[in-house]
Design a protein around this motif. Sequence first.
Motif, PDB file in Angstrom:
ATOM      1  N   LYS A  48      -2.556  -5.670 -12.122  1.00 53.19           N
ATOM      2  CA  LYS A  48      -2.846  -4.597 -11.169  1.00 53.19           C
ATOM      3  C   LYS A  48      -1.843  -3.448 -11.253  1.00 53.19           C
ATOM      4  O   LYS A  48      -2.016  -2.423 -10.590  1.00 53.19           O
ATOM      5  N   ARG A  49      -0.801  -3.602 -12.050  1.00 51.70           N
ATOM      6  CA  ARG A  49       0.248  -2.590 -12.106  1.00 51.70           C
ATOM      7  C   ARG A  49      -0.307  -1.235 -12.547  1.00 51.70           C
ATOM      8  O   ARG A  49      -1.131  -1.143 -13.451  1.00 51.70           O
ATOM      9  N   GLU A  50       0.189  -0.180 -11.887  1.00 49.40           N
ATOM     10  CA  GLU A  50      -0.178   1.175 -12.262  1.00 49.40           C
ATOM     11  C   GLU A  50       0.663   1.609 -13.471  1.00 49.40           C
ATOM     12  O   GLU A  50       1.672   0.981 -13.806  1.00 49.40           O
ATOM     13  N   LYS A  51       0.261   2.708 -14.104  1.00 45.91           N
ATOM     14  CA  LYS A  51       1.011   3.205 -15.251  1.00 45.91           C
ATOM     15  C   LYS A  51       2.398   3.678 -14.848  1.00 45.91           C
ATOM     16  O   LYS A  51       3.366   3.548 -15.595  1.00 45.91           O
ATOM     17  N   ASN A  52       2.516   4.249 -13.640  1.00 45.87           N
ATOM     18  CA  ASN A  52       3.789   4.813 -13.189  1.00 45.87           C
ATOM     19  C   ASN A  52       4.297   4.071 -11.962  1.00 45.87           C
ATOM     20  O   ASN A  52       3.565   3.878 -10.994  1.00 45.87           O
ATOM     21  N   GLN A  53       5.551   3.639 -12.027  1.00 47.09           N
ATOM     22  CA  GLN A  53       6.216   3.020 -10.890  1.00 47.09           C
ATOM     23  C   GLN A  53       7.420   3.868 -10.509  1.00 47.09           C
ATOM     24  O   GLN A  53       8.192   4.273 -11.379  1.00 47.09           O
ATOM     25  N   THR A  54       7.576   4.129  -9.220  1.00 46.38           N
ATOM     26  CA  THR A  54       8.663   4.990  -8.775  1.00 46.38           C
ATOM     27  C   THR A  54      10.011   4.303  -8.977  1.00 46.38           C
ATOM     28  O   THR A  54      10.166   3.107  -8.730  1.00 46.38           O
ATOM     29  N   LEU A  73       7.373  -2.889  -9.084  1.00 45.85           N
ATOM     30  CA  LEU A  73       8.692  -2.601  -9.630  1.00 45.85           C
ATOM     31  C   LEU A  73       8.595  -1.885 -10.972  1.00 45.85           C
ATOM     32  O   LEU A  73       7.682  -2.149 -11.755  1.00 45.85           O
ATOM     33  N   PRO A  74       9.539  -0.989 -11.260  1.00 47.10           N
ATOM     34  CA  PRO A  74       9.595  -0.424 -12.609  1.00 47.10           C
ATOM     35  C   PRO A  74       9.712  -1.540 -13.646  1.00 47.10           C
ATOM     36  O   PRO A  74      10.415  -2.543 -13.415  1.00 47.10           O
ATOM     37  N   GLN A  75       9.038  -1.395 -14.759  1.00 44.10           N
ATOM     38  CA  GLN A  75       8.941  -2.461 -15.757  1.00 44.10           C
ATOM     39  C   GLN A  75      10.305  -2.985 -16.194  1.00 44.10           C
ATOM     40  O   GLN A  75      10.502  -4.194 -16.329  1.00 44.10           O
ATOM     41  N   ARG A  76      11.257  -2.094 -16.393  1.00 46.68           N
ATOM     42  CA  ARG A  76      12.552  -2.516 -16.927  1.00 46.68           C
ATOM     43  C   ARG A  76      13.347  -3.359 -15.927  1.00 46.68           C
ATOM     44  O   ARG A  76      14.325  -4.000 -16.307  1.00 46.68           O
ATOM     45  N   LYS A  77      12.931  -3.343 -14.658  1.00 45.43           N
ATOM     46  CA  LYS A  77      13.655  -4.110 -13.649  1.00 45.43           C
ATOM     47  C   LYS A  77      12.862  -5.314 -13.145  1.00 45.43           C
ATOM     48  O   LYS A  77      13.402  -6.143 -12.411  1.00 45.43           O
ATOM     49  N   LEU A  78      11.617  -5.411 -13.556  1.00 47.58           N
ATOM     50  CA  LEU A  78      10.705  -6.378 -12.952  1.00 47.58           C
ATOM     51  C   LEU A  78      11.194  -7.818 -13.067  1.00 47.58           C
ATOM     52  O   LEU A  78      11.413  -8.495 -12.054  1.00 47.58           O
ATOM     53  N   LEU A 105       0.836  -1.204   0.000  1.00 46.79           N
ATOM     54  CA  LEU A 105       0.000   0.000   0.000  1.00 46.79           C
ATOM     55  C   LEU A 105       0.870   1.252   0.000  1.00 46.79           C
ATOM     56  O   LEU A 105       0.582   2.228  -0.719  1.00 46.79           O
ATOM     57  N   CYS A 106       1.942   1.244   0.781  1.00 44.93           N
ATOM     58  CA  CYS A 106       2.850   2.397   0.818  1.00 44.93           C
ATOM     59  C   CYS A 106       3.509   2.616  -0.540  1.00 44.93           C
ATOM     60  O   CYS A 106       3.632   3.756  -1.008  1.00 44.93           O
ATOM     61  N   TRP A 107       3.927   1.538  -1.175  1.00 49.44           N
ATOM     62  CA  TRP A 107       4.572   1.650  -2.481  1.00 49.44           C
ATOM     63  C   TRP A 107       3.606   2.255  -3.496  1.00 49.44           C
ATOM     64  O   TRP A 107       3.962   3.127  -4.291  1.00 49.44           O
ATOM     65  N   ARG A 108       2.356   1.819  -3.444  1.00 52.51           N
ATOM     66  CA  ARG A 108       1.355   2.371  -4.354  1.00 52.51           C
ATOM     67  C   ARG A 108       1.101   3.851  -4.066  1.00 52.51           C
ATOM     68  O   ARG A 108       0.854   4.642  -4.979  1.00 52.51           O
ATOM     69  N   ALA A 109       1.163   4.227  -2.788  1.00 53.53           N
ATOM     70  CA  ALA A 109       1.011   5.642  -2.436  1.00 53.53           C
ATOM     71  C   ALA A 109       2.172   6.458  -2.993  1.00 53.53           C
ATOM     72  O   ALA A 109       1.977   7.567  -3.517  1.00 53.53           O
ATOM     73  N   LEU A 110       3.394   5.933  -2.884  1.00 52.92           N
ATOM     74  CA  LEU A 110       4.562   6.617  -3.437  1.00 52.92           C
ATOM     75  C   LEU A 110       4.439   6.761  -4.950  1.00 52.92           C
ATOM     76  O   LEU A 110       4.796   7.799  -5.521  1.00 52.92           O
ATOM     77  N   ASN A 111       3.929   5.723  -5.608  1.00 51.03           N
ATOM     78  CA  ASN A 111       3.735   5.790  -7.057  1.00 51.03           C
ATOM     79  C   ASN A 111       2.746   6.883  -7.458  1.00 51.03           C
ATOM     80  O   ASN A 111       2.772   7.381  -8.588  1.00 51.03           O
ATOM     81  N   LYS A 112       1.870   7.259  -6.528  1.00 47.74           N
ATOM     82  CA  LYS A 112       0.902   8.325  -6.773  1.00 47.74           C
ATOM     83  C   LYS A 112       1.456   9.710  -6.405  1.00 47.74           C
ATOM     84  O   LYS A 112       0.772  10.722  -6.561  1.00 47.74           O
ATOM     85  N   GLY A 113       2.685   9.724  -5.873  1.00 48.99           N
ATOM     86  CA  GLY A 113       3.303  11.001  -5.536  1.00 48.99           C
ATOM     87  C   GLY A 113       3.151  11.436  -4.096  1.00 48.99           C
ATOM     88  O   GLY A 113       3.554  12.554  -3.735  1.00 48.99           O
ATOM     89  N   TYR A 114       2.574  10.609  -3.236  1.00 54.46           N
ATOM     90  CA  TYR A 114       2.423  10.952  -1.830  1.00 54.46           C
ATOM     91  C   TYR A 114       3.719  10.680  -1.057  1.00 54.46           C
ATOM     92  O   TYR A 114       4.585   9.919  -1.515  1.00 54.46           O
ATOM     93  N   LYS A 115       3.815  11.272   0.134  1.00 56.56           N
ATOM     94  CA  LYS A 115       4.966  11.039   1.015  1.00 56.56           C
ATOM     95  C   LYS A 115       4.546  10.206   2.220  1.00 56.56           C
ATOM     96  O   LYS A 115       3.399  10.248   2.646  1.00 56.56           O
TER      97      LYS A 115
END
Length: 330
Positions: free
Chosen positions: A299-305, A247-252, A197-207
């Motif tokens: 379930k992956r979002e468009k943007n991964q940190t 994970l970012p796609q290129r590293k998954l 959940l925290c990782w998904r929050a970071l992917n949305k730009g939250y702290k």
Amino acid sequence: MKIAVVILNWNGVKLIEQFLPSVIQFSPEATVYVADNASTDESIEFVKNNYPSVKIVQNSTNSGFAGGYNEALQHIDADIFALVNSDIEVTENWLKPIVETFDAEPNTAIIQPKILDFKRKEYFEYAGAAGGFIDKYGYPFCRGRVFDTVEKDNGQYNDTSEIFWASGACFFIRSAVYKELKGFDEDFFAHQEEIDLCWRALNKGYKIKYNSESVVYHVGGATLQVANPQKTFLNFRNSLLMLTKNLPQRKLFQIVFLRLLLDGAAGVKFVFSSQFAHCWAIIRAHFSFYRLFLKNYKKREKNQTEIYFKSKSIVYGYYVKNGTVFADVI
């Protein structure tokens, strides 16, 4: 702000009896709830008879930490959800610094207090300590706890700082963000769903923040003991699911493949230490992960940190370089 302190309970009448009084005593600015996961003991009767001011939400089934909170929080109206384990002892003014941080920082979505060990109060507690991070291979660790080594609290983490994940043992989140992220992932059932959940929050730009001015004490392992193979199963499987989703796609695929190999090494270590049930738990975890892979990949979002790790490898730092504290492995 309207604050709801929500204690998830499953057959924990003894824990409720021991720890609910401190929550009530030191949370005058909040509404206290017990969210019951279909207990079969006397938990609900005890709360009703002894603490009528505490509100009760009764879930239909025991759907674990993730599903239990998701179901209960649908029925609770508040600006801030304080999700608190039933084996947490809180301290005086524990809510004030958390609310002040939320008030001052609109983009901060999740906060964790300092979590110390109830049994050894001068030490940090395993599940969260002074805030969580993950390394480049997705292994979680904390300031104050790396693998099985726990630091003594000498004030070294007396600060307010950004972290990667907050412990589910005592987890503050804005209700609007919780709803935006659709809560915890119920595929996880329990363990590491808060990191996801925290990782998904970071992917949305939250702290996500750690605030040492708020202090709680955690027993740890009260619901599922550390030595339980089911805990091993959930931790290994859920870590892989979390990586697949975030994970970012290129590293998954590279990192997931390496993790599978490292998990295998952990299984061999369990065999050599005659912990065969834990080795089997890792095997079961991998097969469960394979079954759930496509579902969770979707379930992956468009943007991964890209800034998802704090160290190169804590496995290397801990087992090869013999690092034992946070400063040694970052």
